[in-house]
Enzyme design. Sequence first.
Site, mmCIF file in Angstrom:
data_model
loop_
_atom_site.group_PDB
_atom_site.id
_atom_site.type_symbol
_atom_site.label_atom_id
_atom_site.label_comp_id
_atom_site.label_asym_id
_atom_site.label_seq_id
_atom_site.Cartn_x
_atom_site.Cartn_y
_atom_site.Cartn_z
ATOM 1 N N ILE A 713 0.821 -1.222 0.000
ATOM 2 C CA ILE A 713 0.000 0.000 0.000
ATOM 3 C C ILE A 713 0.848 1.263 0.000
ATOM 4 O O ILE A 713 0.315 2.366 -0.051
ATOM 5 C CB ILE A 713 -0.959 0.022 1.209
ATOM 6 C CG1 ILE A 713 -0.191 -0.101 2.531
ATOM 7 C CG2 ILE A 713 -2.021 -1.040 1.082
ATOM 8 C CD1 ILE A 713 -1.069 -0.010 3.762
ATOM 9 N N GLY A 719 11.588 2.218 3.575
ATOM 10 C CA GLY A 719 10.867 0.964 3.681
ATOM 11 C C GLY A 719 9.596 0.925 2.875
ATOM 12 O O GLY A 719 9.234 1.893 2.206
ATOM 13 N N VAL A 721 5.331 -0.468 2.930
ATOM 14 C CA VAL A 721 4.217 -0.675 3.853
ATOM 15 C C VAL A 721 3.226 -1.637 3.215
ATOM 16 O O VAL A 721 2.810 -1.445 2.056
ATOM 17 C CB VAL A 721 3.521 0.658 4.205
ATOM 18 C CG1 VAL A 721 2.401 0.423 5.220
ATOM 19 C CG2 VAL A 721 4.527 1.659 4.758
ATOM 20 N N LYS A 736 5.136 -1.849 8.298
ATOM 21 C CA LYS A 736 6.218 -1.126 7.637
ATOM 22 C C LYS A 736 7.499 -1.952 7.730
ATOM 23 O O LYS A 736 8.034 -2.173 8.822
ATOM 24 C CB LYS A 736 6.410 0.238 8.296
ATOM 25 C CG LYS A 736 7.513 1.077 7.660
ATOM 26 C CD LYS A 736 7.600 2.444 8.334
ATOM 27 C CE LYS A 736 8.687 3.310 7.709
ATOM 28 N NZ LYS A 736 8.774 4.642 8.357
ATOM 29 N N ASP A 840 9.363 15.615 9.401
ATOM 30 C CA ASP A 840 9.034 15.183 8.032
ATOM 31 C C ASP A 840 7.539 15.307 7.768
ATOM 32 O O ASP A 840 6.899 14.386 7.252
ATOM 33 C CB ASP A 840 9.501 13.752 7.800
ATOM 34 C CG ASP A 840 9.551 13.393 6.313
ATOM 35 O OD1 ASP A 840 9.538 14.333 5.490
ATOM 36 O OD2 ASP A 840 9.584 12.199 5.982
#
Length: 1018
Positions: A713, A719, A721, A736, A840
């Site tokens: 997704i 990484g 998910v 994740k 972020d």
Amino acid sequence: MEAHHNTFSLKLFRSILLHATLLSCINLLSFTESATLLGNGTDRLALIAFKNGIFDPKSALSSWRDSLHFCKWDGVICSRQHPQRVTALNLVGQHLAGSLSPHVSNLSFLASVDLSNNNFQGQIPHEIGRLYRLRFLNLSSNSFDGEIPKNLTLCKELKVLELNDNKLDGQIPVELGFLRRLESLTLNHNNFIGSIPPSIGNLTSLTYLDLSINNLEGNIPDDLGRMVNLKVLVVRRNNLSGIVSSSLCNLSTIIFLDVAYNQLHGSLPPQLGLTLPKLEKLIVRRNQFTGSIPISLGNNSMIQHLDFSMNNFTGTVPTNLGRLHDLKWLNLEINNLSGDLGFITALTNCTRLDTLTIGGNKFLGVMPNSIGNLSTQLRQLGMYQNQIYGTIPSGIENLVNLTLLAMQINLLSGTIPSNFQKLQKLQVISLHDNKLSGKIPSSLGNITQLFGLYLQRNVLHGSIPRSLGNCRHLEHLRLSYNNLSGAIPEEVLNIPSLICLEVDMNSLTGSLPFDTNKLRTLTQLNITNNKFSGNIPSSLGSCTHLEYLYMKGNFFEGSIPSSLSSLKSIQVLDLSHNNLSGQIPKYLEQLPFLQLLNLSSNSLEGEVPTLGIFRNTSAISLSGNRKLCGGISELQLPACPRLPTKKQGRDIVIGVAAVGLFLLLSSFLAIRFLLTKSTKKPTSASFMRNSFLGVTYAMLFKATDGFSSANLIGAGSHGSVYKGLLDCIETPVAIKILKLQQKRASESFIAECKALGRIQHRNIIKILTVCSSIDFRGNDFKALVFQYMANGSLDMWLHPKGNEKLKSLNLLQRLNVAIDVAYALDYLHHHCEAPVIHCDLKPGNVLLDDDMVAHLGDFGLARILSNDVISSSRTQSNMLEMKGSIGYIAPEYGMGGDVSTCGDVYSYGILLLEMLTGKRPTDDIFKENQNLHQFAKMVLLEQVMEIIDHQLLLEEITSIRHNENYCDMRCRMHETLVSLVRIGVSCSIESPKERMKMNDVLIELLRVKEFYLGIGKY
């Protein structure tokens, strides 16, 4: 005998002839009656079918009962030559709802159909093309959808076609170019896509063309230059690009040309004023035009309205505009125009000038005295946000019809002219953010129509004039950030229409003499950081509409009055940094709309309530009150002591002695332990073991069907998910998987575990468990398991390319998301044990659950401002590499600045502006030195609507179009968007010190939401 016979024969012949004549007449009458009845029946049945397609016509068609006399029905007009044939159907504004029956095409004599301003839905029937006599068709202001039927172009006699204000979509049919008799074509306020068909240029009889407020793109076709009779051309609010064709400049019949709110570029043809000799209105607002304003316009004596605002025009203002004696409107704001203000003198010849706006440019110099010689008809004068210095000329008193005076954000000095009192029609005076000094003239109190006075952020001193109390219509009085002293006059506090009073950041003293019978309309009072003293007046309780009360940083004492329990509309209550004592009133639990409560830095004592707002630690601040106890466990306050019984009282002396002995022994052992205690800090592995219940690689492999691409997704630099189902958790989860081969992936894993392991909030993604193990090949494996967010990321909703099934978020949804994210950041910055910096923030890291509630996620770059959690030994270069995503990173980070909450605020400002404009900060339009902040700042004062996401505006206007309070709702929508853009700009200012704090941002957003919902004022 023969004569008698001849006579008899003659009579017989005459008799036969008479009978034959009578028979012929009877047959002719019968034929005529049959034909009439046939026409009567056809039109009658068509009208009945038309009526049957309408839902609940109420009384609008009450006359449609007598089937034999339908020509007498309301709205039905029959022909004089053919008495039983319908030639016109006029049902304007009858509140009719339903579909338009295709049987209307059986009214074959129809020449005119006007069904405008109703609630018709569905598609326009293609059978309407059978009405070959049709000359006038008006279906505007309904809810028709689908495409324009191509059969409509068979109506060759059509002269007027009005389909505006509907939900029509698809492309504008090329076939419309076949309607050679067409004189007026209005398709505005729809959802048309594609380009403007060049075939429109074939309509040489056309005088009026309006294609505004659609989704049209591409160039304005050169072919439009062939419409030699065109007088009005309006294509505003589309996505048109390219340059203005020189062919358009040859349309010598043009009176009104409006291309505003597009993406047109290039310079305007220098001969524009000569080739369009009949031009009266020229509007090119909100495009990307460059170059100078054509000097030739000064030669066109017909011009009344010029709007060049919100472009990139450069150079000076042509002084020959002063030749335009009929000029009423001149708007030059938000460009890059420069030079001095000498053109003001030339404009004094424009004796009909009504509006002059030059704000948001680079004009430099002293304001000329000739400003007082401008037209006495001038109503609006906007000179804000330039580099104008010097004093305000006294001659301004001659502009006796001024209603708006906006000179804010300049370098004006000197005093406010006392002769402003001669401007009796002034409603708004905006002089904030200048260098004005001296006292506020008492003569301002003579301007009795004033409802907005904005003098904040100057260097004014002295007292607030009592005479302002004469301004009985005054709603907004903002005097913040000056050097005002003395008390607030009782006359000012009792202005009956006052909605907002802001006098914070001054040196005002005394008490607040409120009249309990007045100030019923007050919704905001801000007296923060002054020197007010005494008790908080109990009369404040009579201000039952009060929503925001800021009394921070004064010398108020005594208890919080019980009368404040009457403030049922209060949303923000800030009484911090005073000398208040006594207990926290229980009634604060019951205030239904209270969102933020700040009672910190006082001397309050006793038990903290546990209901209402006191359940939410992120909504209250109680620090600095050392004698408080109890409350919910998250506050970590000491338990309140119980009153001792008589028996317990006898044991207290023994208990105290025992406790003292115990403490003495404990102190000795503690000191000895500290001298030998290791200073080694817990490792991240032990931290994770203590914080989460781990899962294995095999469990995650099974939960995701072997990390199947069907369950993927999302993916990022650190990484991927996956959606999965764990046996130990009943609901779907998001897993994740860290890319450990990527640099700093392990650091990201540890940072996220530490950050999310310490915090828990409704608007922050919840980490359910972690996995730190090895995979089936013996490689290191790390993963985080979160709540699954069914509605994906905010980025998907704002930019749904490849996700066309996603509908555009409406304004309320965007506002709710903005508030949710603000709640999360406010909690991280101000209510955690140690401040947490996300580092972020961007739409991709804002996730939406089933109920569209936003959750802040991806804490891989998060920083905790505490030495026991984050080592200070990290290099500066590492810090710089871990501060966010391009476009959202605070500018100070790029220059080596330290991580701070201000960096998150900047990212939030960019995020909010992106939500409102639909534009990413990395879009191609932001080149060289321009960015999303500057893009929004340019329109902040007047033209905010021009940068708002077109789809958002279209949906909002469509949803309220038929509401009986349309005007009020549209104004509220406009003010809401303006306020949100202002917040976004304030958060993304380049200087960190000037940015808003997240707690203040949250307060502002909550105020905006209440205003938008109509339950509060802003």
